[in-house]
Design an enzyme around this catalytic site. Structure first.
Site, PDB file in Angstrom:
ATOM      1  NE  ARG A  90       6.908   5.487  21.362  1.00  0.00           N
ATOM      2  CZ  ARG A  90       6.787   3.914  20.359  1.00  0.00           C
ATOM      3  NH1 ARG A  90       7.767   3.452  20.389  1.00  0.00           N
ATOM      4  NH2 ARG A  90       5.653   3.530  19.954  1.00  0.00           N
ATOM      5  CG  LEU A 107      -1.518  -0.971   1.133  1.00  0.00           C
ATOM      6  CD1 LEU A 107      -2.528  -1.514   2.856  1.00  0.00           C
ATOM      7  CD2 LEU A 107      -2.845  -1.516   0.281  1.00  0.00           C
ATOM      8  CG  ASN A 110       2.395  -5.814  18.437  1.00  0.00           C
ATOM      9  OD1 ASN A 110       2.404  -4.393  17.896  1.00  0.00           O
ATOM     10  ND2 ASN A 110       3.228  -6.794  17.844  1.00  0.00           N
ATOM     11  CD  GLU A 153       1.350  -3.056  15.499  1.00  0.00           C
ATOM     12  OE1 GLU A 153       1.748  -2.002  15.936  1.00  0.00           O
ATOM     13  OE2 GLU A 153       1.991  -3.261  14.267  1.00  0.00           O
ATOM     14  NE  ARG A 179       4.823  -5.860  21.719  1.00  0.00           N
ATOM     15  CZ  ARG A 179       4.436  -4.884  21.289  1.00  0.00           C
ATOM     16  NH1 ARG A 179       4.404  -3.863  22.461  1.00  0.00           N
ATOM     17  NH2 ARG A 179       5.190  -4.426  19.945  1.00  0.00           N
TER      18      ARG A 179
HETATM   19  P1  ADP Z   1       7.057  -5.853  12.339  1.00  0.00           P
HETATM   20  O1  ADP Z   1       6.404  -6.818  12.420  1.00  0.00           O
HETATM   21  O2  ADP Z   1       8.258  -6.080  11.609  1.00  0.00           O
HETATM   22  O3  ADP Z   1       6.872  -4.480  12.634  1.00  0.00           O
HETATM   23  P2  ADP Z   1       4.650  -5.565  10.422  1.00  0.00           P
HETATM   24  O4  ADP Z   1       4.422  -5.885   9.250  1.00  0.00           O
HETATM   25  O5  ADP Z   1       3.552  -4.864  11.880  1.00  0.00           O
HETATM   26  O6  ADP Z   1       5.763  -5.417  10.591  1.00  0.00           O
HETATM   27  O7  ADP Z   1       4.917  -3.918   9.477  1.00  0.00           O
HETATM   28  C1  ADP Z   1       5.795  -2.841   9.844  1.00  0.00           C
HETATM   29  C2  ADP Z   1       5.254  -1.708   9.251  1.00  0.00           C
HETATM   30  O8  ADP Z   1       5.937  -1.949   7.401  1.00  0.00           O
HETATM   31  C3  ADP Z   1       4.082  -0.758   8.894  1.00  0.00           C
HETATM   32  O9  ADP Z   1       3.994  -0.415   9.610  1.00  0.00           O
HETATM   33  C4  ADP Z   1       4.234  -0.300   7.511  1.00  0.00           C
HETATM   34  O10 ADP Z   1       4.964   1.302   7.543  1.00  0.00           O
HETATM   35  C5  ADP Z   1       5.260  -1.279   6.474  1.00  0.00           C
HETATM   36  N1  ADP Z   1       4.347  -2.224   6.025  1.00  0.00           N
HETATM   37  C6  ADP Z   1       4.230  -3.634   6.403  1.00  0.00           C
HETATM   38  N2  ADP Z   1       3.249  -3.689   5.118  1.00  0.00           N
HETATM   39  C7  ADP Z   1       2.780  -3.231   4.395  1.00  0.00           C
HETATM   40  C8  ADP Z   1       2.697  -3.241   3.468  1.00  0.00           C
HETATM   41  N3  ADP Z   1       1.878  -4.599   2.805  1.00  0.00           N
HETATM   42  N4  ADP Z   1       2.178  -1.848   2.468  1.00  0.00           N
HETATM   43  C9  ADP Z   1       2.843  -0.833   3.084  1.00  0.00           C
HETATM   44  N5  ADP Z   1       3.563  -1.053   4.282  1.00  0.00           N
HETATM   45  C10 ADP Z   1       3.040  -1.844   4.454  1.00  0.00           C
END
Ligand code: ADP
Length: 462
Positions: free
Chosen positions: A350, A216, A302, A288, A304
């Site tokens: 933060r 996205l 998450n 999230e 936690r």
């Molecule tokens: P982690 O567990 O490493 O935090 P996440 O799946 O929560 O990984 O993704 C971390 C960040 O990566 C998200 O907050 C977003 O900024 C980006 N991200 C993850 N998946 C997508 C996606 N499908 N499209 C665009 N950005 C993404």
């Protein structure tokens, strides 16, 4: 407050909590335990031995040297400390062992209560493919892409990418902390991206399993806080916007997420609650999502307590840590969804011990400390004048939280609070946060997850 029935299941009752963490979250947990009449045991590394929050616990034990691997991540040492001090439960805080399913399991096997969800829930949500599958089954909206691991043969992988449509993102099933993912803008970069991410996943997370989903391009990060009691009762406590990120790390969080109509978010919150029931979740957790063009897409859960839980506490009036501990004790949650009301607006900054321009960590002694005070201002911190910020751990030294009736008033209050905070002796992120809160696009609530990085680029160039 989510008041719960007075009598927990006898088998899960405890009187003493060992806090397997450090810093501001150890202080926060200590407060919640005291409020509930529970005794606390602090554990610490040699670097934290003299910290006041260690001394203010009912008892403490130094469990190892400064390196986190030998102290706060040392499962055997923590379990031994629990046995020696007679702890009945372990609160893992966030980070460190908080999402380690094997640790949660070891704690319960040792006859102690893990203040968190069952180990199986942690394991399911820790595997991003399993998590996506569970969420799809519960009707939670997910990012387009299959809920299965990527096959090995190149032709099948190309078909998966074409079905989703470029750009796509390749992610490690066991990834975390913003690592183990790669954006693929076009087909000619697909195979190289997969090879690199697979290798990284194997090395960093011990599993080469990958999956693919739509990338996205301008989403916001919006998350939903839930509490469940393990008896089938669950509520969601509203939403937060954590789009202000640098290198996938949250910098400022707010509740509620601005500009989201209740009728859009309500079904998503209810689907999260349903998902918790389906997976037998217990305790607090966060779903999230990426939010783009009016639609929500689940990315991870998450399992936690989160750093940013205070903004939800400020708007909902629910003490999330207290509710988490009571859920672990087996109390029935008697807060119903209709009883959840969110008022006003809250921001959290933060405050990190780091250079405000280069973001390099800054260790040393705090020579002077003035914290802001006043109505609608809260500071969660473990520091004091004379405190030595150690280079061994995360650079978070304080969380500055404000609450006001409207978003504009909360922003003004944060500007005031940031103007009133003084930390000398080390570099902090405060000057950068002061500038950010003057930004017009941020004030309008129009910022996506890439905004802060672009803003920082412009700031460096100026
Ligand atoms: P982690 O567990 O490493 O935090 P996440 O799946 O929560 O990984 O993704 C971390 C960040 O990566 C998200 O907050 C977003 O900024 C980006 N991200 C993850 N998946 C997508 C996606 N499908 N499209 C665009 N950005 C993404």
């Amino acid at each position: 407050m989510p008041e719960t029935s007075e009598q927990p299941a006898a088998s899960r009752r405890f009187e003493t909590v060992l806090i397997a963490n450090r810093g501001e979250i150890a202080v926060r947990i200590e407060h919640a335990c005291r409020d509930l009449g529970l005794k606390t045991i602090a554990i610490c590394s040699e670097a934290d031995r003299d910290a006041p929050y260690v001394r203010s616990a009912d008892s403490f034990l130094c469990i190892g040297p400064s390196s986190a691997a030998k102290s706060y991540l040392n499962q055997d040492a923590i379990l031994l400390a629990a046995r020696l001090t007679g702890a009945g439960a372990i609160h893992p805080g966030y980070g460190f062992l908080s999402e380690n399913a094997a640790f949660a399991d070891a704690v319960e096997r040792a006859g102690l209560i893990f203040i968190g969800p069952p180990a199986l829930s942690i394991a399911t949500m820790g595997d991003k493919i399993a998590a996506k599958r569970a969420m799809m089954a519960a009707g939670v909206p997910c990012v387009p892409g299959p809920d299965t691991a990527l096959p090995d043969d190149p032709a099948s992988v190309e078909r998966v990418a074409l079905d989703i449509g470029y750009p796509v993102i390749v992610k490690a099933a066991g990834g975390g902390g913003g690592r183990g993912m790669r954006v693929v803008p076009m087909a000619d970069q697909l195979h190289e991206a997969i090879a690199l991410t697979r290798e990284e996943a194997r090395k960093a997370f011990g599993s080469p399993s990958l999956y693919m989903e739509k990338f996205l391009q301008h989403p916001r990060h919006i998350e939903i806080q839930i509490i469940c009691d393990g008896h089938g009762n669950a509520v969601w406590l509203g939403h937060r916007d954590c789009s202000m990120q640098r290198r996938h790390q949250k910098v400022v969080e707010e509740a509620p997420a601005p500009g989201i109509a209740p009728e859009i978010i309500h079904p998503v919150g209810m689907a999260c609650v349903e998902a918790c029931r389906q997976i037998g979740y217990r305790g607090v957790g966060t779903f999230e999502f990426l939010y783009q063009d009016g639609a929500f897409y689940f990315i991870e859960m998450n399992t936690r307590l989160q750093v940013e839980h205070p903004v939800t506490e400020m708007t909902s009036g629910v003490d999330i840590v207290r509710a988490q501990i009571k859920a672990a004790e087996g109390h029935v949650l008697d807060l119903t969804q209709d009883g959840v009301t969110c008022d006003g607006h809250s921001f959290e900054c933060r405050i990190n011990a780091e250079d405000p321009d280069t973001f390099l960590p800054s260790a040393g002694v705090i020579t002077r400390l003035v914290l802001p005070q006043g109505s609608g201002i809260r500071v969660d911190t473990h520091i004091h004048a004379g405190y030595k910020v150690s280079p061994y751990y995360d650079s978070l030294i304080a969380k500055l939280i404000v609450h006001a009736p409207t978003r504009a008033k909360a922003m003004a209050r944060m500007c005031e609070a940031l103007a009133g905070i003084e930390i000398e002796g080390i570099a902090t992120s405060i000057p950068f946060l002061r500038d950010l809160f003057e930004d017009h696009a941020f004030a309008r609530g129009e910022t996506d997850i890439h905004y802060l990085e672009q803003w920082l680029k412009l700031r460096r160039a100026a």
